[in-house]
Design an enzyme around this catalytic site. Structure first.
Site, PDB file in Angstrom:
ATOM      1  N   TRP A   9      36.516  39.333  42.929  1.00 47.47           N
ATOM      2  CA  TRP A   9      37.402  41.142  41.907  1.00 47.47           C
ATOM      3  C   TRP A   9      37.613  40.795  40.468  1.00 47.47           C
ATOM      4  O   TRP A   9      37.898  41.719  39.908  1.00 47.47           O
ATOM      5  CB  TRP A   9      37.650  41.851  43.120  1.00 47.47           C
ATOM      6  CG  TRP A   9      39.083  41.238  43.544  1.00 47.47           C
ATOM      7  CD1 TRP A   9      39.165  39.808  43.593  1.00 47.47           C
ATOM      8  CD2 TRP A   9      40.175  42.226  43.141  1.00 47.47           C
ATOM      9  NE1 TRP A   9      40.747  40.210  44.001  1.00 47.47           N
ATOM     10  CE2 TRP A   9      41.223  40.628  43.556  1.00 47.47           C
ATOM     11  CE3 TRP A   9      40.194  43.087  43.041  1.00 47.47           C
ATOM     12  CZ2 TRP A   9      42.584  41.741  43.544  1.00 47.47           C
ATOM     13  CZ3 TRP A   9      41.699  44.273  42.794  1.00 47.47           C
ATOM     14  CH2 TRP A   9      42.773  43.391  43.314  1.00 47.47           C
ATOM     15  N   ASP A  10      37.770  39.564  40.636  1.00 47.62           N
ATOM     16  CA  ASP A  10      39.615  39.338  39.435  1.00 47.62           C
ATOM     17  C   ASP A  10      39.112  39.511  38.069  1.00 47.62           C
ATOM     18  O   ASP A  10      39.410  40.134  37.488  1.00 47.62           O
ATOM     19  CB  ASP A  10      39.436  38.230  39.069  1.00 47.62           C
ATOM     20  CG  ASP A  10      40.515  36.982  40.946  1.00 47.62           C
ATOM     21  OD1 ASP A  10      40.268  37.885  41.443  1.00 47.62           O
ATOM     22  OD2 ASP A  10      40.767  35.758  40.571  1.00 47.62           O
ATOM     23  N   GLU A  18      46.308  40.182  51.026  1.00 47.16           N
ATOM     24  CA  GLU A  18      45.458  39.230  51.688  1.00 47.16           C
ATOM     25  C   GLU A  18      46.243  38.856  52.475  1.00 47.16           C
ATOM     26  O   GLU A  18      46.222  37.991  53.688  1.00 47.16           O
ATOM     27  CB  GLU A  18      45.046  38.117  51.059  1.00 47.16           C
ATOM     28  CG  GLU A  18      43.578  38.263  49.897  1.00 47.16           C
ATOM     29  CD  GLU A  18      43.552  36.817  49.347  1.00 47.16           C
ATOM     30  OE1 GLU A  18      44.201  36.399  49.333  1.00 47.16           O
ATOM     31  OE2 GLU A  18      41.794  37.903  48.385  1.00 47.16           O
ATOM     32  N   LYS A  76      51.313  40.417  49.713  1.00 48.97           N
ATOM     33  CA  LYS A  76      50.867  38.351  48.252  1.00 48.97           C
ATOM     34  C   LYS A  76      51.290  39.247  47.142  1.00 48.97           C
ATOM     35  O   LYS A  76      51.222  38.459  46.791  1.00 48.97           O
ATOM     36  CB  LYS A  76      49.571  37.859  49.166  1.00 48.97           C
ATOM     37  CG  LYS A  76      48.942  36.496  48.010  1.00 48.97           C
ATOM     38  CD  LYS A  76      47.885  36.498  48.362  1.00 48.97           C
ATOM     39  CE  LYS A  76      47.391  35.266  47.404  1.00 48.97           C
ATOM     40  NZ  LYS A  76      45.320  34.376  48.307  1.00 48.97           N
ATOM     41  N   GLN A  77      49.898  39.993  46.701  1.00 49.25           N
ATOM     42  CA  GLN A  77      50.019  40.833  45.733  1.00 49.25           C
ATOM     43  C   GLN A  77      50.130  42.765  46.140  1.00 49.25           C
ATOM     44  O   GLN A  77      50.347  43.257  46.703  1.00 49.25           O
ATOM     45  CB  GLN A  77      48.970  39.808  44.638  1.00 49.25           C
ATOM     46  CG  GLN A  77      47.107  40.821  45.527  1.00 49.25           C
ATOM     47  CD  GLN A  77      46.290  40.441  44.580  1.00 49.25           C
ATOM     48  OE1 GLN A  77      46.137  40.813  43.750  1.00 49.25           O
ATOM     49  NE2 GLN A  77      45.456  39.077  45.523  1.00 49.25           N
TER      50      GLN A  77
END
Length: 842
Positions: free
Chosen positions: A382-383, A514, A626-627
């Site tokens: 998806w980045d 995640e 995580k983000q």
């Protein structure tokens, strides 16, 4: 990794500040993997790591072709229905970079050579890697060596290398040009060291094959041209590759040539009685062609066509064409950070990585590492849609269209995957090369259904910026409809129990974070699904009004029932968006606040990233990210949230976010600037800026983080430039850092190119191409026509908050449901797990 740059993180005695290049003035084997990545060259189709020409030292010998991959059976210790079954990994193709030098029969060995002078330069304007050496041979001869490497932007399949030597006295000289098919990825001088990680324990690295991948199919020397040709077929995927090598020696001295050819090794050896002061120059042109099954002999014929054309053009013309391609790129894409030399160099390095990853991808998509390394196995995530395509959409929209068409070509596979998971519509794979799901870890892979909305978001952003109705009507609408169908089938309506209206819920999904998996009503997923549902309905309505014929074709092609768009809008309008009134925040999901809080301040750096030191079940029990997740949703769908909501959520989630993902600093930096944490926004921007240059995450050796590189543009333009476009309008609310003199960038919108010059007190807008444009600056409409600049005065920079948010002391507080919040730090890693594990992406 908790990286907090307080000063320039690069060793400037080794990498001096230069505005248009990255220069290394002293060699080192200690970080060979990192510099192989930093100085790599590519064009989006073909990429070459910056291995030394002599080929005897390497972290990873690498020549990669976008989309060229091998497949393998994924073996699950405990299988289940619907698990991914066929893995894919990018293949390291035969290496043509190797050119070995012998003077007086002594080889140049970089690891031990006496080098009075050394430098190599990656030039962002010429698109070449150039190395200059002075070598004092064991017999005392001084050899001046200049080598260059270029992967052509004008010729998709072509790489050009030169190797020139000048001696200070007469001596026998030999240049050996090799092509090597390394089946084990190494040779006798492979370097292992601190950055040579073990692929068996880091999920960010590629798979290791223990059997032959490339089966020989062709090895010939063309009797007319003297070119050496090799061809191979992948053992399982049956993909084919062929290459042809054209070598020419330029010298006034006499020389002899000998060729040798085997299935995995081709060599052309030039032996010269070199004269003092007279150059001996080897020009090596290489063509690569690949296919999903065309015989290698036919691919070799295509290679010949490429080399014939290159020979007619000549080296000088090819270099001019390369410079012209880059001149045009920088004219529309450069971002100038006035008065910040080191930052300027790093910005241009990152933007240069984007052209190297995207320019000639042409339908193959943009892998997570581009074509610079084997990390993430060459997979697409998806980045690209969220972090990379905004840059392309607003500077080179045709490259964005190409990447979106790559998703369109996957649509049939996505439909099959949706049916496999008992859903309607289409579900794009979490990680893939060929369109099939390759993620073996479903909790942080397939469960990330938000990939559908990410693709739809990027598509919608592209369509709004370009007005490309042709793409929308023929292909784009299919993506929007099938992804909307997936969401409408995945979610369900449920009464809230308090007498209110029914709400639409989406259960059993994973958001971008995640470290929190398979949850109900992940906010990012629900917000993006709502966007997707509305975008599909709006697009259909627009086509029906403007092109009834195209609408009728889409209805027939997609078997669209008349009431489907209305059902999508009903689901979108009823979408459940989690909110906790007692804390005044949007929970990341409906269960997130029930967990203990991970005390990141007490977690030692040696235990980071968490995914390599704690079992997933340990991580999943805590509030730890995580983000960015909620924060990212509030950036992408900015108009869905108030300023107070954004600030409250940023204050809550920022202290819980590890930034163990290379993507996180971009989103956190943009939102830090928006809510008022100016210094924090700059810190996160610098972290994103140096992700690879300073190896922030310890895996730059595996290739460039291309999404993060593209995200640097977003951090500048959306963050400090204050651009927002989520409501379909171009809006600016700038927040220029106090110590910056200014920021200049360009946007291409509906064919018009807009130059934006930001200073502390004013914003100047100039049309460089096109006839008109309409934007908003801090809520006020601005109409642009003609080429005269329009200057808009800026009254301040908005709220400015000092420092950074700290973890809220909410231990013991009660949530809306009456439960009590606690905080905890897990025990040392040795007490938890006997082996590391982790999710798919980093």
């Amino acid at each position: 990794m908790g990286w907090q740059p307080l000063s320039d993180p690069l060793d400037r005695t080794r990498f001096p500040v230069e505005p248009w290049s990255l220069r290394e003035v002293s060699p080192s084997l200690a970080d060979l993997g990192r510099t192989e990545t930093l100085f790599a060259v590519g064009n989006g189709y073909l990429g070459m790591r910056a291995n030394p020409e002599e080929g005897r030292v390497a972290y990873e010998h690498g020549t990669y072709i976008n989309g060229f991959h091998e497949t393998f059976r994924i073996r699950h210790a405990e299988d289940a229905y619907g698990f991914a079954t066929v893995g894919q990994t990018m293949v390291n193709v035969p290496d043509t970079k190797v050119i070995r030098l012998y003077v007086d029969d002594e080889p140049l060995l970089l690891a031990v050579a006496d080098l009075p002078h050394y430098e190599r330069v990656l030039d962002f304007r010429s698109g070449q890697l150039v190395r200059r050496l002075t070598w004092r041979t064991p017999s005392g001869i001084l050899a001046q060596i200049r080598s260059s490497r270029m992967v052509s932007l004008s010729e998709r399949h072509l790489a050009v290398m030169t190797y020139e030597v000048v001696l200070d006295r007469d001596a026998p000289l030999t240049l050996a040009s090799l092509t090597i098919n390394r089946q084990d990825g190494e040779d006798e001088y492979h370097v292992s060291g601190p950055d040579a990680g073990d692929p068996s324990w880091d999920p960010r690295k590629t798979e290791v094959f223990h059997s032959r991948v490339l089966e020989p199919a062709l090895a010939v020397r063309d009797p007319l041209t003297g070119r050496l040709e090799l061809g191979y077929r992948c053992t399982n995927s049956a993909m084919t590759v062929a290459l042809a090598v054209d070598e020419r020696l330029e010298t006034d001295s006499g020389f002899s040539r000998t060729d040798s050819l085997e299935t995995d090794l081709a060599e052309t050896r030039f032996t010269v009685q070199a004269k003092a002061g007279q150059p001996v120059k080897l020009v090596k042109m290489v063509a690569y062609h690949t296919s999903r099954g065309v015989p290698p002999a036919e691919l070799a014929s295509r290679c010949a066509l490429t080399l014939d054309r290159a020979d007619r053009s000549g080296l000088d013309q090819l270099e001019l064409e390369q410079r012209d391609c880059l001149d045009q790129f920088w004219q529309r894409s450069d971002v100038v950070v006035h008065g910040q030399g080191a930052i300027q160099q790093a910005v241009r390095w990152n933007l240069f990585q984007v052209i190297q990853a995207a320019a000639r991808a042409e339908g193959a998509g943009i892998p997570a590492k581009g074509v610079t390394g084997s990390g993430y196995s060459g997979h697409h995530f998806w980045d690209a849609e969220i972090y990379l395509l905004p840059f392309l959409t607003y500077t080179t929209p045709r490259w964005s269209r190409s990447a979106l068409r790559f998703r369109y070509t996957m649509l049939d596979a996505a439909r099959r995957r949706a049916r496999e998971l008992s859903e309607t519509g289409a579900l794009f794979p979490w990680r893939t090369i060929n369109g099939e799901e390759a993620s073996a870890f479903y909790a942080a892979g397939t469960a990330q259904y938000h990939i559908d909305a990410d693709v739809a978001y990027a598509l919608n952003q592209y369509l709004r910026a370009t007005g490309d109705t042709d793409f929308l009507e023929r292909e784009g609408i299919d993506i929007l409809v099938e992804t909307a169908r997936m969401w409408n089938g995945l979610g369900f309506m449920r009464l809230d129990g308090g007498g209110g209206p029914a709400e639409f819920h989406i259960h059993g999904v994973t958001g971008p974070d995640e470290y929190t998996t398979v949850v109900n009503d992940n906010l990012f997923t629900n917000v993006m699904a709502r966007f997707n549902l509305r975008a599909a309905a709006d697009a259909l309505r627009g086509i029906e009004l403007t092109n009834p014929e195209a609408y009728s074709k889409a209805v027939a092609r997609l078997d669209l029932s008349p009431d489907e768009p209305a059902r999508w809008l009903e689901s979108a309008g009823a979408m459940h968006i989690p909110y906790d009134s007692s804390l005044g925040i949007n929970p990341q999901d409906d269960q997130f606040l029930e967990k203990e809080i991970w005390d990141l301040a007490s977690t030692p750096p040696s235990q980071r990233p968490l995914l390599l030191h704690y079992h997933p079940l340990v991580i999943y029990r805590f509030q730890v990210l995580k983000q960015a997740d909620v924060v990212l949703a509030q950036f992408l769908c900015a108009h869905d949230f108030t300023s107070d909501e954004k600030l409250a959520d940023f204050d809550y989630y920022d202290p819980l976010t590890t930034r163990d993902s290379s993507l996180s600093a971009v989103a956190q930096g943009i939102m830090a600037s928006e809510v008022g944490y100016q210094e924090l926004g700059q810190k996160y921007f610098r972290e994103a800026l140096y992700v690879d240059l300073a190896d922030v995450h310890g895996n730059a050796s595996d290739g460039v983080h291309t999404a993060s590189a593209g995200g640097v543009w977003s951090a500048l333009v959306f963050g400090f430039g204050g651009l927002r476009d989520s409501d379909g309008q171009i809006r600016f609310d700038p927040r220029l850092p106090e110590l910056w003199d200014g920021l200049t960038f360009r946007l291409t919108v509906s064919g018009a190119r807009l130059r934006v010059d930001l200073r502390q007190e004013e914003l100047t807008l100039t049309l460089e191409a096109g006839t008109q444009a309409d934007v908003f600056v801090r809520g006020e409409p601005v109409h642009l026509s003609g080429s005269e600049p329009t200057v808009v005065a800026l009254a301040g920079q908005g709220p400015r908050l000092i420092g950074a948010p700290t973890a809220r002391d909410i231990t013991g507080a009660r949530r809306s449901d009456g439960s009590v919040i606690t905080a905890s730090v897990p025990p040392a890693v040795g007490d938890l797990t006997d082996g590391a594990t982790g999710s798919d992406t980093g």
